[in-house]
Design a protein around this motif. Structure first.
Motif, short mmCIF file in Angstrom:
data_model
loop_
_atom_site.label_atom_id
_atom_site.label_comp_id
_atom_site.label_asym_id
_atom_site.label_seq_id
_atom_site.Cartn_x
_atom_site.Cartn_y
_atom_site.Cartn_z
N UNK A 145 10.81 5.15 8.98
CA UNK A 145 9.93 4.36 8.08
C UNK A 145 10.37 3.04 8.36
N UNK A 146 9.80 2.43 9.28
CA UNK A 146 10.15 0.99 10.00
C UNK A 146 9.50 -0.04 8.89
N UNK A 147 10.48 -0.89 8.49
CA UNK A 147 10.02 -1.86 7.64
C UNK A 147 9.85 -1.72 6.08
N UNK A 148 10.35 -0.40 5.76
CA UNK A 148 10.13 -0.03 4.49
C UNK A 148 11.10 -0.47 3.34
N UNK A 149 10.66 -0.57 2.17
CA UNK A 149 11.48 -1.14 1.18
C UNK A 149 11.46 -0.41 -0.01
N UNK A 150 12.16 -0.61 -0.99
CA UNK A 150 12.16 0.23 -2.20
C UNK A 150 10.93 0.87 -2.77
N UNK A 151 9.92 0.23 -2.43
CA UNK A 151 8.33 0.69 -2.96
C UNK A 151 7.97 1.88 -2.26
N UNK A 152 8.57 1.74 -0.71
CA UNK A 152 7.98 2.86 -0.07
C UNK A 152 9.03 4.06 -0.33
N UNK A 153 10.34 3.65 -0.56
CA UNK A 153 11.36 4.93 -0.64
C UNK A 153 10.82 5.84 -2.03
N UNK A 154 10.54 4.97 -2.90
CA UNK A 154 10.19 5.49 -4.22
C UNK A 154 8.87 6.33 -4.05
N UNK A 155 8.02 5.89 -3.19
CA UNK A 155 6.82 6.63 -2.79
C UNK A 155 7.18 8.07 -2.08
N UNK A 156 8.21 7.86 -1.36
CA UNK A 156 8.94 8.93 -0.50
C UNK A 156 9.08 10.21 -1.31
N UNK A 157 9.98 9.78 -2.39
CA UNK A 157 10.62 10.50 -3.24
C UNK A 157 9.50 11.16 -4.15
N UNK A 158 8.25 10.34 -4.62
CA UNK A 158 7.30 10.71 -5.27
C UNK A 158 6.64 11.89 -4.64
N UNK A 159 6.44 11.91 -3.51
CA UNK A 159 5.80 12.97 -2.40
C UNK A 159 6.60 14.07 -2.56
N UNK A 160 7.80 14.32 -2.54
CA UNK A 160 8.62 15.51 -2.79
C UNK A 160 8.23 16.24 -4.19
N UNK A 161 8.48 15.50 -5.30
CA UNK A 161 8.17 15.67 -6.42
C UNK A 161 6.98 16.24 -6.71
N UNK A 162 6.05 15.66 -6.17
CA UNK A 162 4.49 16.07 -6.52
C UNK A 162 4.07 17.38 -5.62
N UNK A 163 4.81 17.58 -4.36
CA UNK A 163 4.32 18.63 -3.62
C UNK A 163 5.26 19.91 -4.30
#
Length: 585
Positions: free
Chosen positions: A244-262
């Motif tokens: 995830x090039x150029x990703x910050x905390x917001x994108x990392x939190x979103x990645x975690x949210x994807x796992x939690x939602x799925x």
């Protein structure tokens, strides 16, 4: 050999409780209660979804049969609906708007992990003839069992609230605001009851109806995909390049949210129950092995379709709205004559979207048809996941509490609990607060994940329960690591959410709850590690008091004959019989 007392106790228990367990049944050392329905081929209980069983065609000459695959098709698609609920759709659109195509590989990985976990759930149901809640009822003592049930019920209620929110927003969008959000919330009470009576027309017709709803979602979100025409090169790069090039905390939190939602906890319980709807002779090892094979193929196809639908949503918002600002969207909505221009302030901050705003911005950029089709897809997602959530709740209640409620009573209870707070927010707050509840509900469901993942790995790893179909070393290690990673990711999600509350009182309350929570998770993990073969934790005197362990070899192997007789007496009272291969003098 058995002692005379042991044999007498088994014989009496068989006669008084109607529990059938013979020495010839080599493939399940747990026997479900005898069916009260005459003519049942394998004496398994019928409830809720099992008023009929689908026969499996005989085709002994082929290694693979499409006729058999068709007969097994149904449970996997009902299970896959949980991967398409409004909470998942919102997670998808936020992922696309915040990170573009860069987190598609997370969605792919989460779906694959979900498939492996669903495989364990299906195998438990096929091999034992009982779903996960029923096995938990027989293996855990009263207090942990009640706590476990409450945690799973919380997850179901949280999911139900998300589905109510999604349906209410869909009704509001389709009516161009004429149906207020609180009105949409109330409508979901009526339509859910109507749809739930569809299973009276036959199991296969019910499964076909769910297939129709999945088709509506595929067509709706597929239409948006075709209209927006995402960059296919960027899409494939984001899907198969785990970076995830150029990703910050917001994108990392979103990645975690994807796992939690799925990965949803109640879906593990649901799938282990749905597979009981096929007529399988569990005394025939070949039939059990064949059922496991076809269920895995069907689940793979179903989750592949759900993955494509999720990709459609991510790609649409990644292509059209990634790095868009509020002022740009405001100008476009103003030019298109949208009545929702005020949703987007005149500033240069990044666009923040949810299910409601997602439909609005699609309407602003691609016309009102895109908005209405989006709303139809959300409505199909909400309705289908509402019904499967109700089935999950009934299976969980029946399994943990051995309580038979009517479908009407069950829906009334869970839907009332889900609708009350949702209705209050819909009446006294605006749509932003309503959709904002999804963040809290995702956290709630993330916290419940260990209460499904740990038990399913525990029981599918025990040869005393699964016999020849118990997890091998690779599955034990791999499953343990996967569950550890998933739970760690979701705990991070919870910590991030709690720290954003900025309240000392809430911090203290969260800390106290976390201590109790971690203690119970540790309790479950302890028994899971024993099941996985960590023998140094197997203190039989402690384990025998903390788990009922009716058939667990790791609990019985160190008992002397007197203790075994005492255990048999307990089993006799509880109406469960230990199979002869686990009782040795």
């Amino acid at each position: 050999m058995k002692t005379a007392l042991e044999a007498d106790l088994e014989e009496e228990s068989l006669q008084e409780n109607g529990v059938i367990q013979t020495t010839q049944d080599q493939h399940s050392s747990i026997s479900p209660p005898a069916s009260t329905v005459s003519g049942a081929p394998d004496d398994e209980p019928f409830s809720t979804y099992f008023e009929e069983k689908v026969p499996i065609p005989e085709d002994v000459t082929q290694m693979f049969s499409f006729r058999k695959l068709w007969a097994f098709t149904g449970p996997g698609f009902l299970m896959s609906i949980a991967y398409l609920d409004p909470g998942n759709i919102e997670s998808d659109l936020q992922s696309g708007a915040k990170a573009g195509f860069k987190l598609l590989w997370v969605l792919l990985g989460a779906t694959i992990i979900g498939l492996l976990l669903q495989r364990l759930a299906a195998r438990l149901g096929v091999v034992t003839g009982m779903h996960l809640a029923e096995v938990c009822n027989r293996q855990y003592p009263t207090v942990p069992r009640i706590i476990l049930w409450l945690m799973v019920e919380l997850a179901i209620i949280g999911s139900d609230m998300q589905e109510v929110i999604g349906c209410a927003i869909a009704f509001n969008l389709l009516s161009v605001g004429r149906i207020p959000l609180w009105g949409g919330v109330l409508i979901t009470i009526i339509d859910t009851f109507v749809f739930l009576f569809l299973d009276k027309y036959g199991l296969r017709k019910l499964e076909a109806f769910f297939g129709f709803l999945i088709t509506i979602m595929a067509v709706s979100f597929g239409y948006e995909y075709v209209v927006v025409r995402p960059d296919q090169g960027e899409l494939l790069k984001g899907m198969f390049l785990p970076y995830c090039e150029g990703c910050g905390p917001a994108q990392m939190e979103q990645a975690v949210g994807i796992v939690g939602a799925v990965i949803m906890p109640h879906n593990i319980y649901l799938h282990s129950a749905l597979v009981k709807s096929r007529s399988i002779d569990r005394g025939n090892k070949k039939e059990v092995k064949e059922a496991n094979k076809y269920y895995f193929i069907e689940s793979t196809i179903a989750l592949f379709i759900s993955f494509l639908i999720n990709v459609f949503v991510v790609a649409v918002f990644a292509e059209a709205f990634y790095e868009k600002t509020n002022i740009e969207v405001n100008a476009m909505c103003n030019a298109s004559g949208s009545p929702h221009t005020d949703l987007f302030p005149l500033d240069n901050s990044r666009l923040q979207v949810d299910i409601y705003k997602g439909g609005v911005v699609l309407g602003c950029f691609f016309g009102p048809v895109a908005l209405y089709i989006w709303a139809i897809g959300i409505l199909a997602a909400g309705q289908s996941s509402t019904m499967t959530g109700t089935y999950s709740g009934q299976f969980v209640m029946e399994g943990f509490l051995n309580l038979r409620w009517s479908r009407f009573a069950r829906v009334l209870l869970t839907r009332s609990i889900a609708i009350f707070p949702t209705l209050l927010v819909a009446i006294f707050q605006d749509v932003q607060h309503l959709t904002g509840m999804n963040d809290f509900l995702n956290v709630l469901q993330s916290m419940q994940l260990p209460f499904a993942l740990i038990p399913i790995l525990t029981f599918t790893s025990l040869t005393s329960i699964m016999n020849d179909f118990a997890n091998g070393l690779v599955w034990k290690i791999g499953g343990g690591l996967v569950i550890l990673v998933v739970c760690a990711i979701n705990m991070h999600f919870v910590v991030v959410y709690v720290t954003s509350l900025s309240s000392v009182a809430l911090y203290v309350l969260a800390g106290l709850l976390c201590i109790a929570y971690l203690c119970f998770v540790g309790y479950l993990a302890w028994h899971c590690l024993i099941a996985l073969g960590v023998s140094c934790l197997d203190v039989s005197c402690l384990a025998s008091r903390m788990l009922t362990g009716h058939n667990d070899i790791y609990l019985l192997k160190d008992m002397d004959s007197d203790t075994m007789v005492e255990r048999l007496e307990e089993e006799h009272i509880g109406g469960v019989v230990i199979s002869s291969d686990t009782v040795r003098s």
